[in-house]
Scaffold this motif. Structure first.
Motif, PDB file in Angstrom:
ATOM      1  N   ALA A  63       0.830  -1.208   0.000  1.00 45.14           N
ATOM      2  CA  ALA A  63       0.000   0.000   0.000  1.00 45.14           C
ATOM      3  C   ALA A  63       0.864   1.257   0.000  1.00 45.14           C
ATOM      4  O   ALA A  63       0.619   2.200  -0.770  1.00 45.14           O
ATOM      5  CB  ALA A  63      -0.922   0.000   1.217  1.00 45.14           C
ATOM      6  N   ILE A  64       1.890   1.273   0.850  1.00 44.73           N
ATOM      7  CA  ILE A  64       2.718   2.476   0.961  1.00 44.73           C
ATOM      8  C   ILE A  64       3.570   2.680  -0.291  1.00 44.73           C
ATOM      9  O   ILE A  64       3.744   3.798  -0.763  1.00 44.73           O
ATOM     10  CB  ILE A  64       3.577   2.408   2.244  1.00 44.73           C
ATOM     11  N   ALA A  65       4.068   1.578  -0.864  1.00 40.92           N
ATOM     12  CA  ALA A  65       4.857   1.702  -2.103  1.00 40.92           C
ATOM     13  C   ALA A  65       3.990   2.261  -3.222  1.00 40.92           C
ATOM     14  O   ALA A  65       4.393   3.192  -3.931  1.00 40.92           O
ATOM     15  CB  ALA A  65       5.438   0.343  -2.495  1.00 40.92           C
ATOM     16  N   VAL A  66       2.777   1.712  -3.371  1.00 40.14           N
ATOM     17  CA  VAL A  66       1.881   2.202  -4.430  1.00 40.14           C
ATOM     18  C   VAL A  66       1.554   3.671  -4.196  1.00 40.14           C
ATOM     19  O   VAL A  66       1.601   4.496  -5.115  1.00 40.14           O
ATOM     20  CB  VAL A  66       0.577   1.360  -4.480  1.00 40.14           C
ATOM     21  N   SER A  67       1.257   4.008  -2.933  1.00 41.20           N
ATOM     22  CA  SER A  67       0.915   5.385  -2.611  1.00 41.20           C
ATOM     23  C   SER A  67       2.087   6.329  -2.920  1.00 41.20           C
ATOM     24  O   SER A  67       1.887   7.415  -3.475  1.00 41.20           O
ATOM     25  CB  SER A  67       0.522   5.469  -1.139  1.00 41.20           C
ATOM     26  N   SER A  68       3.308   5.898  -2.591  1.00 39.51           N
ATOM     27  CA  SER A  68       4.481   6.729  -2.892  1.00 39.51           C
ATOM     28  C   SER A  68       4.654   6.915  -4.391  1.00 39.51           C
ATOM     29  O   SER A  68       4.945   8.018  -4.864  1.00 39.51           O
ATOM     30  CB  SER A  68       5.764   6.069  -2.361  1.00 39.51           C
ATOM     31  N   ILE A  69       4.486   5.815  -5.143  1.00 41.49           N
ATOM     32  CA  ILE A  69       4.666   5.898  -6.597  1.00 41.49           C
ATOM     33  C   ILE A  69       3.619   6.832  -7.207  1.00 41.49           C
ATOM     34  O   ILE A  69       3.955   7.715  -8.001  1.00 41.49           O
ATOM     35  CB  ILE A  69       4.585   4.484  -7.233  1.00 41.49           C
TER      36      ILE A  69
ATOM     37  N   ILE B  88      -6.077   4.704  -5.852  1.00 39.31           N
ATOM     38  CA  ILE B  88      -7.237   5.618  -5.943  1.00 39.31           C
ATOM     39  C   ILE B  88      -7.260   6.554  -4.732  1.00 39.31           C
ATOM     40  O   ILE B  88      -7.463   7.763  -4.850  1.00 39.31           O
ATOM     41  CB  ILE B  88      -8.557   4.808  -5.983  1.00 39.31           C
ATOM     42  N   PHE B  89      -7.037   5.978  -3.548  1.00 42.68           N
ATOM     43  CA  PHE B  89      -7.082   6.774  -2.327  1.00 42.68           C
ATOM     44  C   PHE B  89      -6.052   7.902  -2.360  1.00 42.68           C
ATOM     45  O   PHE B  89      -6.288   8.995  -1.852  1.00 42.68           O
ATOM     46  CB  PHE B  89      -6.844   5.869  -1.115  1.00 42.68           C
TER      47      PHE B  89
ATOM     48  N   TYR C 211     -13.430   0.578  -1.885  1.00 42.17           N
ATOM     49  CA  TYR C 211     -13.150   1.989  -2.137  1.00 42.17           C
ATOM     50  C   TYR C 211     -13.813   2.915  -1.121  1.00 42.17           C
ATOM     51  O   TYR C 211     -13.964   4.110  -1.362  1.00 42.17           O
ATOM     52  CB  TYR C 211     -13.548   2.352  -3.570  1.00 42.17           C
ATOM     53  N   ALA C 212     -14.210   2.346   0.037  1.00 42.59           N
ATOM     54  CA  ALA C 212     -14.933   3.148   1.024  1.00 42.59           C
ATOM     55  C   ALA C 212     -14.128   4.353   1.491  1.00 42.59           C
ATOM     56  O   ALA C 212     -14.658   5.461   1.602  1.00 42.59           O
ATOM     57  CB  ALA C 212     -15.325   2.270   2.215  1.00 42.59           C
ATOM     58  N   LEU C 213     -12.832   4.167   1.753  1.00 42.32           N
ATOM     59  CA  LEU C 213     -12.033   5.283   2.273  1.00 42.32           C
ATOM     60  C   LEU C 213     -11.884   6.425   1.250  1.00 42.32           C
ATOM     61  O   LEU C 213     -12.162   7.576   1.585  1.00 42.32           O
ATOM     62  CB  LEU C 213     -10.670   4.793   2.770  1.00 42.32           C
ATOM     63  N   PRO C 214     -11.477   6.111  -0.013  1.00 38.06           N
ATOM     64  CA  PRO C 214     -11.439   7.208  -0.983  1.00 38.06           C
ATOM     65  C   PRO C 214     -12.804   7.865  -1.210  1.00 38.06           C
ATOM     66  O   PRO C 214     -12.885   9.081  -1.361  1.00 38.06           O
ATOM     67  CB  PRO C 214     -10.915   6.565  -2.271  1.00 38.06           C
ATOM     68  N   ILE C 215     -13.886   7.061  -1.197  1.00 38.98           N
ATOM     69  CA  ILE C 215     -15.218   7.661  -1.409  1.00 38.98           C
ATOM     70  C   ILE C 215     -15.543   8.615  -0.260  1.00 38.98           C
ATOM     71  O   ILE C 215     -15.944   9.764  -0.483  1.00 38.98           O
ATOM     72  CB  ILE C 215     -16.311   6.558  -1.519  1.00 38.98           C
ATOM     73  N   SER C 216     -15.325   8.178   0.989  1.00 39.21           N
ATOM     74  CA  SER C 216     -15.670   9.041   2.119  1.00 39.21           C
ATOM     75  C   SER C 216     -14.765  10.278   2.150  1.00 39.21           C
ATOM     76  O   SER C 216     -15.210  11.366   2.515  1.00 39.21           O
ATOM     77  CB  SER C 216     -15.597   8.273   3.445  1.00 39.21           C
ATOM     78  N   LEU C 217     -13.511  10.110   1.730  1.00 40.97           N
ATOM     79  CA  LEU C 217     -12.587  11.245   1.682  1.00 40.97           C
ATOM     80  C   LEU C 217     -13.072  12.307   0.689  1.00 40.97           C
ATOM     81  O   LEU C 217     -13.176  13.499   1.024  1.00 40.97           O
ATOM     82  CB  LEU C 217     -11.178  10.756   1.280  1.00 40.97           C
TER      83      LEU C 217
END
Lengths: 221, 244
Positions: free
Chosen positions: A117-123, B55-56, B223-229
């Motif tokens: 998750a963190i790698a994807v988010s960083s990219i 997505i988030f 996708y609940a977190l990105p939707i709520s954000l």
């Protein structure tokens, strides 16, 4: 016989190499600028700027390491402390991913999901900022549009509202005391405002750990 | 070389550093995915983790980009690009740059003209954050080892320990949302905006959970977190117009 290196061993080894390499590169940047343009820093201004910045940020930096590294996992920590934006992006992203995948943060599965998750988010962050820098001229009026400003001003409340529902409902017994403490502090201590939340995170973490320990010892959890 | 805050050489150096940062993330990602498959984590779980994390990240990444635009007015584009892609956060960088500019007798709004001023700001911003970069590689293994020890001694407490850390962080942000509510007593209602935004986001999150469970809409869960954000952020626009 030596034990074969585990996945975690290799994460630690690579994390150290990459981390120190990047620290070195970041330090090279100002040196390179000095050499390229033949300019030395203004020592007086450097000293006064550093004095106003460093003591506070170094102290916060050390506290942040002990606060966030246990929560991020090994792979997540090595990546997050390079790319930044931990509490407002990387950690919520990892927490949500572990929750959806149904894995515990202290298991190997948790370590792996959090790293992914963190790698994807960083990219994705890096790529979006690259695109933004290239298209800065056409994008500036949109990014600075007054109509959108309130939305980005309120990003943290919008982020933590959703996150809180998931985690508070699952651990409501642990949540009561820290939420009450933080509400009282933020509502009634005028010195605590928007900019102090980063400092209050370690306070909240420590307080919750102490209360949880007492409750656990009394058989309440 | 003639200095300019947007000189090509600055973009070249920054580009190289950011390429290394990107490479690190890609290497860690590939390794983690490989390990995930090896220990039998379902492929769909891996795929969903990747897509929902991506997505988030979009909305927070755009807010980081807004930070780059803000700082670029005095520092040019290259330096903020680096500092908000690597470690920085807008609040830190703004303060650090401001402190250095103050020392130089310059305002934050005006563009830096000399290499001397630029390199001074650059050193202050760099040395200010270097702690995390140096100590995380040195301390992470030890800290993780400590966590493992707690875990091994008492598994249940180990789990409560990590959950308590998460909730300690979340409660600090819940408190932060309420920091200006008392202004309402003096007739200024804008302190209520974050409270309403948080409530909207919380309600949307709960609805997503219910839809996923009761109506079988699985994607709602992913996708609940990105939707709520995003819904929460969008709600800030009418709330701000109404309350300020």
């Amino acid at each position: 016989m030596k034990k074969p290196a585990t996945y975690l061993d290799s994460v630690h080894r690579d994390g150290r190499v990459w981390g120190l390499l990047l620290a070195f590169l970041i330090l090279c940047f100002p040196v390179a600028v000095s050499v390229l343009y033949g300019a030395m820093p203004d020592w007086g201004a450097l000293w006064s700027g550093l004095l106003a910045t460093a003591p506070m940020y170094w102290a916060v930096g050390i506290v942040e390491i002990f606060t966030y590294v246990p929560m991020l996992g090994a792979g997540g920590a090595y990546l997050s402390f390079v790319t930044g934006n931990i509490s407002n992006l990387k950690l919520p992203c990892a927490l949500d991913a572990m929750e959806r995948a149904g894995v515990k943060s202290n298991s190997e599965e948790g370590e792996i999901i959090s790293t992914i998750a963190i790698a994807v988010s960083s990219i994705v962050t890096t790529l979006i900022v690259i695109v933004g820098v290239i298209l800065i001229v056409p994008l500036t009026p949109i990014l600075e549009a007054p109509a959108l400003e309130p939305a980005f001003d309120q990003m943290l409340p919008a982020l933590f509202g959703g996150l809180a529902v998931v985690f508070v409902s699952k651990n409501w017994k642990i949540s009561i005391a820290p939420i009450i403490l933080m509400l009282v502090l933020f509502v009634f201590v005028p010195a605590l405002g928007r900019d102090q939340v980063g400092i209050m995170v370690p306070v909240g973490v420590l307080f919750t750990l102490v209360v949880s320990r007492i409750m656990y010892k009394k058989g309440l959890l | 070389m003639e200095f300019h805050v947007n000189h090509w050489a600055l973009f070249l150096i920054v580009g190289i550093i950011i390429a290394v940062v990107l490479a690190q993330s890609v290497v860690f990602l590939m390794r983690a995915v490989k390990r995930a498959r090896a220990i039998g984590i379902d492929n769909t779980v891996i795929r969903k983790t990747i897509s929902s994390s991506a997505i988030f990240t979009i909305a927070p990444a755009i807010s980081i980009l807004i930070g780059v635009v803000t700082l670029s007015k005095s520092l040019g584009l290259a330096l903020p690009w680096l500092r908000l892609s690597v470690i920085g956060s807008l609040s830190y960088e703004t303060v650090a740059a401001g402190n250095a500019l103050n020392g130089l007798g310059l305002g934050t709004g005006e563009q830096i003209q000399s290499a001397t001023a630029f390199v001074t700001v650059l050193w202050v911003m760099t040395l200010g954050i270097i702690i995390g970069l140096i100590f995380v590689p040195l301390l992470t293994k030890r800290i993780q080892g400590g966590m493992k020890k707690i875990e091994n001694r008492d598994k249940k407490w180990g789990e409560i320990f990590t959950n308590s850390m998460f909730l300690g962080m979340i409660s600090a942000f819940i408190g932060y949302v309420f920091c200006d509510v008392t202004l309402a007593f003096s007739g200024d209602f804008k302190g209520l905006i974050p409270v309403f935004v948080m409530l909207v986001s919380a309600v949307v999150m709960a609805i997503c959970g219910l839809l996923a469970k009761k109506a079988g809409l699985r994607f709602m869960n992913d996708y609940a977190l990105p939707i709520s954000l995003v819904v929460g952020m969008a709600s800030a626009i009418p709330f701000t117009a109404w309350l300020s």
